[in-house]
Motif scaffolding. Structure first.
Motif, PDB file in Angstrom:
ATOM      1  N   THR A   8     -17.640   2.872  37.771  1.00 34.17           N
ATOM      2  CA  THR A   8     -16.771   2.877  36.600  1.00 34.17           C
ATOM      3  C   THR A   8     -16.525   1.451  36.118  1.00 34.17           C
ATOM      4  O   THR A   8     -16.753   0.477  36.843  1.00 34.17           O
ATOM      5  CB  THR A   8     -15.430   3.547  36.919  1.00 34.17           C
ATOM      6  OG1 THR A   8     -14.778   2.801  37.959  1.00 34.17           O
ATOM      7  CG2 THR A   8     -15.635   4.984  37.369  1.00 34.17           C
ATOM      8  N   TYR A   9     -16.036   1.340  34.877  1.00 27.25           N
ATOM      9  CA  TYR A   9     -15.709   0.045  34.278  1.00 27.25           C
ATOM     10  C   TYR A   9     -14.468   0.227  33.421  1.00 27.25           C
ATOM     11  O   TYR A   9     -14.326   1.238  32.746  1.00 27.25           O
ATOM     12  CB  TYR A   9     -16.888  -0.448  33.426  1.00 27.25           C
ATOM     13  CG  TYR A   9     -16.613  -1.764  32.734  1.00 27.25           C
ATOM     14  CD1 TYR A   9     -16.809  -2.976  33.396  1.00 27.25           C
ATOM     15  CD2 TYR A   9     -16.133  -1.772  31.427  1.00 27.25           C
ATOM     16  CE1 TYR A   9     -16.542  -4.172  32.750  1.00 27.25           C
ATOM     17  CE2 TYR A   9     -15.856  -2.968  30.789  1.00 27.25           C
ATOM     18  CZ  TYR A   9     -16.058  -4.155  31.449  1.00 27.25           C
ATOM     19  OH  TYR A   9     -15.790  -5.352  30.830  1.00 27.25           O
ATOM     20  N   PRO A  10     -13.499  -0.722  33.431  1.00 25.58           N
ATOM     21  CA  PRO A  10     -13.537  -2.023  34.093  1.00 25.58           C
ATOM     22  C   PRO A  10     -13.159  -1.994  35.574  1.00 25.58           C
ATOM     23  O   PRO A  10     -13.480  -2.925  36.304  1.00 25.58           O
ATOM     24  CB  PRO A  10     -12.520  -2.841  33.298  1.00 25.58           C
ATOM     25  CG  PRO A  10     -11.547  -1.833  32.792  1.00 25.58           C
ATOM     26  CD  PRO A  10     -12.330  -0.586  32.525  1.00 25.58           C
ATOM     27  N   VAL A  11     -12.448  -0.967  36.001  1.00 29.92           N
ATOM     28  CA  VAL A  11     -12.157  -0.850  37.435  1.00 29.92           C
ATOM     29  C   VAL A  11     -13.382  -0.257  38.102  1.00 29.92           C
ATOM     30  O   VAL A  11     -13.825   0.838  37.762  1.00 29.92           O
ATOM     31  CB  VAL A  11     -10.930   0.047  37.683  1.00 29.92           C
ATOM     32  CG1 VAL A  11     -10.684   0.188  39.176  1.00 29.92           C
ATOM     33  CG2 VAL A  11      -9.712  -0.521  36.968  1.00 29.92           C
ATOM     34  N   SER A  12     -13.951  -0.977  39.057  1.00 32.90           N
ATOM     35  CA  SER A  12     -15.225  -0.566  39.631  1.00 32.90           C
ATOM     36  C   SER A  12     -15.030   0.365  40.822  1.00 32.90           C
ATOM     37  O   SER A  12     -15.055  -0.044  41.979  1.00 32.90           O
ATOM     38  CB  SER A  12     -16.044  -1.796  40.057  1.00 32.90           C
ATOM     39  OG  SER A  12     -17.331  -1.401  40.496  1.00 32.90           O
ATOM     40  N   ASP A  13     -14.812   1.650  40.512  1.00 33.21           N
ATOM     41  CA  ASP A  13     -14.851   2.677  41.554  1.00 33.21           C
ATOM     42  C   ASP A  13     -16.271   3.212  41.640  1.00 33.21           C
ATOM     43  O   ASP A  13     -16.983   3.263  40.633  1.00 33.21           O
ATOM     44  CB  ASP A  13     -13.884   3.813  41.225  1.00 33.21           C
ATOM     45  CG  ASP A  13     -12.434   3.369  41.313  1.00 33.21           C
ATOM     46  OD1 ASP A  13     -12.134   2.528  42.187  1.00 33.21           O
ATOM     47  OD2 ASP A  13     -11.615   3.849  40.510  1.00 33.21           O
ATOM     48  N   LYS A  14     -16.681   3.640  42.820  1.00 28.21           N
ATOM     49  CA  LYS A  14     -18.066   4.061  43.022  1.00 28.21           C
ATOM     50  C   LYS A  14     -18.126   5.470  43.583  1.00 28.21           C
ATOM     51  O   LYS A  14     -17.221   5.928  44.274  1.00 28.21           O
ATOM     52  CB  LYS A  14     -18.793   3.078  43.935  1.00 28.21           C
ATOM     53  CG  LYS A  14     -18.935   1.676  43.341  1.00 28.21           C
ATOM     54  CD  LYS A  14     -19.643   0.731  44.287  1.00 28.21           C
ATOM     55  CE  LYS A  14     -19.901  -0.614  43.623  1.00 28.21           C
ATOM     56  NZ  LYS A  14     -18.672  -1.288  43.203  1.00 28.21           N
ATOM     57  N   GLN A  15     -19.224   6.123  43.258  1.00 29.89           N
ATOM     58  CA  GLN A  15     -19.460   7.488  43.705  1.00 29.89           C
ATOM     59  C   GLN A  15     -20.971   7.693  43.806  1.00 29.89           C
ATOM     60  O   GLN A  15     -21.750   7.011  43.127  1.00 29.89           O
ATOM     61  CB  GLN A  15     -18.842   8.474  42.708  1.00 29.89           C
ATOM     62  CG  GLN A  15     -19.048   9.946  43.012  1.00 29.89           C
ATOM     63  CD  GLN A  15     -18.296  10.397  44.222  1.00 29.89           C
ATOM     64  OE1 GLN A  15     -18.769  10.215  45.330  1.00 29.89           O
ATOM     65  NE2 GLN A  15     -17.120  10.996  44.013  1.00 29.89           N
TER      66      GLN A  15
END
Length: 213
Positions: A8-15
């Motif tokens: 995700t952007y701007p908060v970089s959560d990953k999946q």
């Protein structure tokens, strides 16, 4: 198994989810919880089509990015993706800053695309046999190869005729096919490829189409 790396952007959560129906549902639910409505996906030879269709059905805005766009954006940001997760983060930022969007996939073109791929594979088989033929001098072997080539050419011609007839059953696609085929130097084989694989024709300007081609 093919996987989808997500960031995700701007908060970089990953999946990371599998590229199948269960994975798409997991992805869409996760994106909704994150409050995300715009999704960027990098084109990858057709592996992206089904997930794009699913995300459209779930109400997401989808941006389809060409690999060269992502690479150019990475150079602009002075970043070079070293793995899939970093690449996903770059795609997310690129999509967030892009004003482009992807239309909902045309189910007709998806089916026709598979048909066209089958024809392309037959053509590849013909080319392979022609290359193989150059290695032999024995008449019996050459005749056997020539017979196989002839059979494949007949099959390819028949499939191409059937595909053209199927495309022409749709008035909008038939008009587009006729328009493209009217251009000097473009035959029905190329015209079918453009109609089926480039739905952007008629939607974007000629500079964008040239770059896409």
């Amino acid at each position: 198994k093919i996987w989808l790396d997500v960031a995700t952007y701007p908060v970089s959560d990953k999946q990371k989810v599998p590229n199948n129906a269960d994975g798409w549902q997991t992805l869409a639910d996760w994106l909704e919880r994150q409050g995300i409505g715009r999704v960027g996906i990098e084109a990858s030879g057709g592996y992206e089509r089904d997930v794009i269709a699913y995300l459209h059905q779930r109400g997401f805005e989808v941006v389809l990015l060409q690999p060269r766009q992502v690479r150019a954006f990475g150079l602009y940001k002075l970043r070079r993706a070293k793995n899939d997760q970093l690449g996903a983060a770059l795609i997310a930022e690129c999509a967030a800053r892009s004003d482009a969007r992807c239309h909902a996939p045309d189910s007709r073109l998806i089916a026709f695309g598979e048909w066209l791929l089958f024809i392309e594979q037959i053509e590849a088989d013909i080319a392979c046999l022609k290359t193989r033929r150059e290695r032999f001098t024995d008449r019996r072997i050459l005749e056997e190869i020539d017979r196989s080539i002839g059979e494949l050419k007949s099959r390819c011609k028949a499939q191409l005729a059937l595909l053209q007839a199927a495309v022409r059953e749709h008035d909008d696609l038939a008009r587009k096919l006729d328009l493209i085929e009217s251009i000097d130097g473009i035959g029905i084989r190329t015209a079918l490829t453009l109609v089926i694989l480039m739905p952007e024709l008629g939607r974007v300007d000629r500079e964008e189409i040239a770059a896409l081609t």
